[in-house]
Design a protein around this motif. Structure first.
Motif, mmCIF file in Angstrom:
data_model
loop_
_atom_site.group_PDB
_atom_site.id
_atom_site.type_symbol
_atom_site.label_atom_id
_atom_site.label_comp_id
_atom_site.label_asym_id
_atom_site.label_seq_id
_atom_site.Cartn_x
_atom_site.Cartn_y
_atom_site.Cartn_z
ATOM 1 N N VAL A 193 -2.145 14.410 -0.854
ATOM 2 C CA VAL A 193 -1.404 14.656 0.388
ATOM 3 C C VAL A 193 -1.646 13.535 1.392
ATOM 4 O O VAL A 193 -0.708 13.044 2.039
ATOM 5 N N LEU A 194 -2.905 13.107 1.530
ATOM 6 C CA LEU A 194 -3.205 12.038 2.482
ATOM 7 C C LEU A 194 -2.595 10.706 2.047
ATOM 8 O O LEU A 194 -2.168 9.907 2.885
ATOM 9 N N ASP A 226 -8.008 20.610 7.116
ATOM 10 C CA ASP A 226 -8.212 22.049 7.214
ATOM 11 C C ASP A 226 -7.137 22.848 6.479
ATOM 12 O O ASP A 226 -7.422 23.917 5.931
ATOM 13 N N LEU A 227 -5.908 22.343 6.452
ATOM 14 C CA LEU A 227 -4.782 23.122 5.955
ATOM 15 C C LEU A 227 -4.353 22.760 4.539
ATOM 16 O O LEU A 227 -3.452 23.400 3.990
ATOM 17 N N THR A 228 -4.970 21.738 3.944
ATOM 18 C CA THR A 228 -4.599 21.310 2.598
ATOM 19 C C THR A 228 -5.621 21.824 1.588
ATOM 20 O O THR A 228 -6.824 21.703 1.828
ATOM 21 N N PRO A 229 -5.183 22.386 0.460
ATOM 22 C CA PRO A 229 -6.140 22.782 -0.586
ATOM 23 C C PRO A 229 -6.958 21.580 -1.035
ATOM 24 O O PRO A 229 -6.408 20.492 -1.254
ATOM 25 N N GLU A 275 2.092 17.339 -6.488
ATOM 26 C CA GLU A 275 1.381 18.336 -5.705
ATOM 27 C C GLU A 275 1.403 18.011 -4.218
ATOM 28 O O GLU A 275 1.528 18.914 -3.385
ATOM 29 N N GLY A 276 1.257 16.736 -3.872
ATOM 30 C CA GLY A 276 1.256 16.376 -2.463
ATOM 31 C C GLY A 276 2.540 16.778 -1.764
ATOM 32 O O GLY A 276 2.519 17.369 -0.677
ATOM 33 N N LEU A 277 3.685 16.499 -2.394
ATOM 34 C CA LEU A 277 4.970 16.872 -1.805
ATOM 35 C C LEU A 277 5.137 18.382 -1.758
ATOM 36 O O LEU A 277 5.666 18.936 -0.791
ATOM 37 N N ARG A 278 4.648 19.070 -2.791
ATOM 38 C CA ARG A 278 4.755 20.533 -2.805
ATOM 39 C C ARG A 278 3.957 21.157 -1.665
ATOM 40 O O ARG A 278 4.422 22.096 -1.004
ATOM 41 N N VAL A 279 2.778 20.633 -1.417
ATOM 42 C CA VAL A 279 1.954 21.161 -0.331
ATOM 43 C C VAL A 279 2.666 20.993 1.003
ATOM 44 O O VAL A 279 2.695 21.913 1.839
ATOM 45 N N LEU A 280 3.252 19.824 1.241
ATOM 46 C CA LEU A 280 3.962 19.598 2.498
ATOM 47 C C LEU A 280 5.155 20.545 2.637
ATOM 48 O O LEU A 280 5.440 21.037 3.728
ATOM 49 N N ARG A 281 5.836 20.805 1.542
ATOM 50 C CA ARG A 281 6.997 21.694 1.596
ATOM 51 C C ARG A 281 6.606 23.128 1.898
ATOM 52 O O ARG A 281 7.373 23.866 2.539
ATOM 53 N N GLY A 329 0.817 -1.208 0.000
ATOM 54 C CA GLY A 329 0.000 0.000 0.000
ATOM 55 C C GLY A 329 0.849 1.255 0.000
ATOM 56 O O GLY A 329 0.506 2.254 -0.653
ATOM 57 N N ALA A 330 1.970 1.229 0.730
ATOM 58 C CA ALA A 330 2.881 2.373 0.722
ATOM 59 C C ALA A 330 3.529 2.540 -0.644
ATOM 60 O O ALA A 330 3.684 3.659 -1.153
ATOM 61 N N LEU A 331 3.905 1.430 -1.270
ATOM 62 C CA LEU A 331 4.509 1.481 -2.602
ATOM 63 C C LEU A 331 3.511 2.022 -3.627
ATOM 64 O O LEU A 331 3.857 2.864 -4.467
ATOM 65 N N GLY A 332 2.270 1.560 -3.547
ATOM 66 C CA GLY A 332 1.249 2.043 -4.470
ATOM 67 C C GLY A 332 0.978 3.523 -4.300
ATOM 68 O O GLY A 332 0.733 4.238 -5.276
ATOM 69 N N ALA A 333 1.005 4.006 -3.046
ATOM 70 C CA ALA A 333 0.773 5.426 -2.803
ATOM 71 C C ALA A 333 1.848 6.287 -3.447
ATOM 72 O O ALA A 333 1.582 7.415 -3.897
ATOM 73 N N LEU A 334 3.059 5.769 -3.539
ATOM 74 C CA LEU A 334 4.158 6.535 -4.121
ATOM 75 C C LEU A 334 4.222 6.407 -5.643
ATOM 76 O O LEU A 334 4.452 7.390 -6.351
ATOM 77 N N LEU A 335 4.004 5.206 -6.169
ATOM 78 C CA LEU A 335 4.249 4.950 -7.583
ATOM 79 C C LEU A 335 3.043 5.207 -8.482
ATOM 80 O O LEU A 335 3.226 5.412 -9.686
ATOM 81 N N LEU A 336 1.850 5.198 -7.923
ATOM 82 C CA LEU A 336 0.656 5.321 -8.755
ATOM 83 C C LEU A 336 0.030 6.712 -8.710
ATOM 84 O O LEU A 336 -1.085 6.902 -9.185
#
Length: 436
Positions: free
Chosen positions: A360-361, A350-353, A226-232, A73-80
């Motif tokens: 992001v999740l 609350d804090l994520t567009p 986008e997810g990584l950009r939001v965290l940054r 599941g972690a691999l799929g979240a990153l690669l897909l």
């Protein structure tokens, strides 16, 4: 209408609006059913792996089977992400649920025809979990889409409570069933539970949602990365992710040390181990339900308090005396931990567009999936050297230290920033650098 039923009127006011007609109420029963199926798999997966394990490799194969049901599941979240990040939350839930239903459903079929071997079991378990990071994240993205901000904390708490109840009831039900039928058939029930979720998510296609919360129709609306950009660009979310990762890391050794503590230090059997986890689960249910009634407050301080209190509640494992002391402490561990998921996910909502929330999740899920296994890996040699009692107490002290460091870090960073701005030579250095 369910919202006017006597049972709903007896609920705390914060929870009553969640049972008004709408997408959340329609999907909630299906989510609860799938949670129960996952709870049963906690017993069925390792028990089936034990039956299929190659001779002399039972321990390694059981570990591989448990990992196969979680880590892809972690691999799929990153690669897909490129294919999935722009899809509506309800479609991600449905895709994950059908994947689970089909591949887990193949396990009892293979068992019935005598073709289910060790490698086929690993492949089916791994494939079933590939989209689960996205599916689990999409549940909370859907909450943000279909509910106003003042109802999200209660909804998060209700989803967390469903998971904790399943943690108590699922293994107990699976244990009863495996005494009668093969564990492969129990995994078939897990597959059926996800089929129920897939059908429930499919029914949402005809349910209207608020205009501002409707799913983005175009995948291009969510840029790559986008997810990584939001965290940054949101340090508070990045700090929360780091805190949660360290919290889960320090929890990992507990999962290794607790059964050894019961067997070696107390000389007891699996019945007492089940009592510890039942106490934890009951405490977590009560804590998760209580947090849904909160309104506002300093969430960051509450989260730090949870981490510290979690550590304090582990310290009774170091006291000599009857097991009831440490069982009570473990119930408190669950009680203080129960609210953590709902509160932390509420901050992300609350804090994520909204267009980037699912991405992001999913990224959050993929990162956190590595923490507890890493802690468990450290827990093995630590327990062998120090003993289980010392590891349990040490994990509690480590959590207290994590909370303390997280509390003072912003203060130190603020002082450092003020020191730089007050330095009379800083402006000259900046101008010299620009001129050079």
């Amino acid at each position: 209408m369910i919202s006017s039923a006597p049972l709903v009127r007896r609920l705390p006011p914060a929870y009553r609006p969640l049972f008004a007609p709408g997408p959340f109420r329609r999907l909630l029963p299906a989510l609860a059913v799938s949670d129960l199926g996952d709870g049963m798999s906690a017993v069925a997966v390792p028990w089936l792996a034990l039956q299929l394990a190659p001779s002399g490799r039972a321990g390694l194969f059981v570990g591989a089977a448990v990992a196969a049901y979680v880590l892809p599941g972690a691999l799929g979240a990153l690669l897909l992400g490129r294919r999935l990040r722009g899809l509506p939350a309800r479609r991600l839930i449905r895709a994950d649920a059908w994947t689970r239903a089909v591949l887990l459903g193949a396990i009892p079929v293979g068992w019935a025809f005598g073709v289910l071997g060790p490698w086929l079991l690993l492949v089916l378990l791994a494939g079933s979990s590939l989209l689960h990071g996205w599916g689990a994240s999409a549940k909370y993205a859907l909450v943000a889409e279909v509910l106003p901000a003042d109802r999200r904390l209660a909804a998060n708490a209700l989803l967390s409570t469903s998971g904790w109840v399943a943690m108590i009831a699922g293994p107990a039900l699976a244990g009863t069933l495996t005494a009668v039928v093969a564990p492969a058939w129990v995994l078939g029930l897990d597959a059926l539970s996800f089929a129920v979720l897939a059908v429930g998510a499919g029914r949402l296609s005809g349910v209207p949602v608020p205009l501002a919360a409707r799913d983005l129709p175009e995948r291009e609306a969510v840029p790559r990365g986008e997810g990584l950009r939001v965290l940054r660009t949101r340090p508070e979310l990045l700090a929360l992710l780091a805190l949660t990762w360290l919290f889960n890391l320090t929890w990992g050794p507990v999962e290794v040390a607790l059964p050894l503590f019961v067997g070696q230090e107390l000389g007891a059997g699996p019945g007492l181990l089940g009592t510890y986890w039942a106490a934890f689960g009951v405490g977590a249910v009560l804590g998760a339900l209580a947090v849904g009634m909160l309104r506002g407050g300093a969430v960051r301080r509450v989260l730090l308090g949870i981490v510290a209190a979690h550590g304090v509640a582990l310290l009774p494992f170091g006291l000599p005396g009857p097991a009831v002391l440490s069982v009570a402490g473990f119930a408190v561990v669950g009680l203080v931990y129960g609210p953590y998921g709902a509160l932390s996910l509420g901050l992300f909502q609350d804090l994520t567009p909204p267009p980037a929330l699912t991405s992001v999740l999913a990224l959050r899920s993929s990162v956190l999936m590595t923490a507890s296994p890493a802690g468990a890996t450290l827990g093995g040699p630590l327990t062998a050297v120090l003993g289980p009692r010392a590891v349990l107490v040490g994990a509690g002290l480590a959590m207290i230290a994590v909370a303390g460091c997280a509390a003072v870090a912003p203060v130190l960073a603020g002082r450092l920033a003020r020191g730089k701005s007050a330095d009379p030579t800083s402006g000259a250095r900046a101008r010299a650098g620009a001129g050079g």
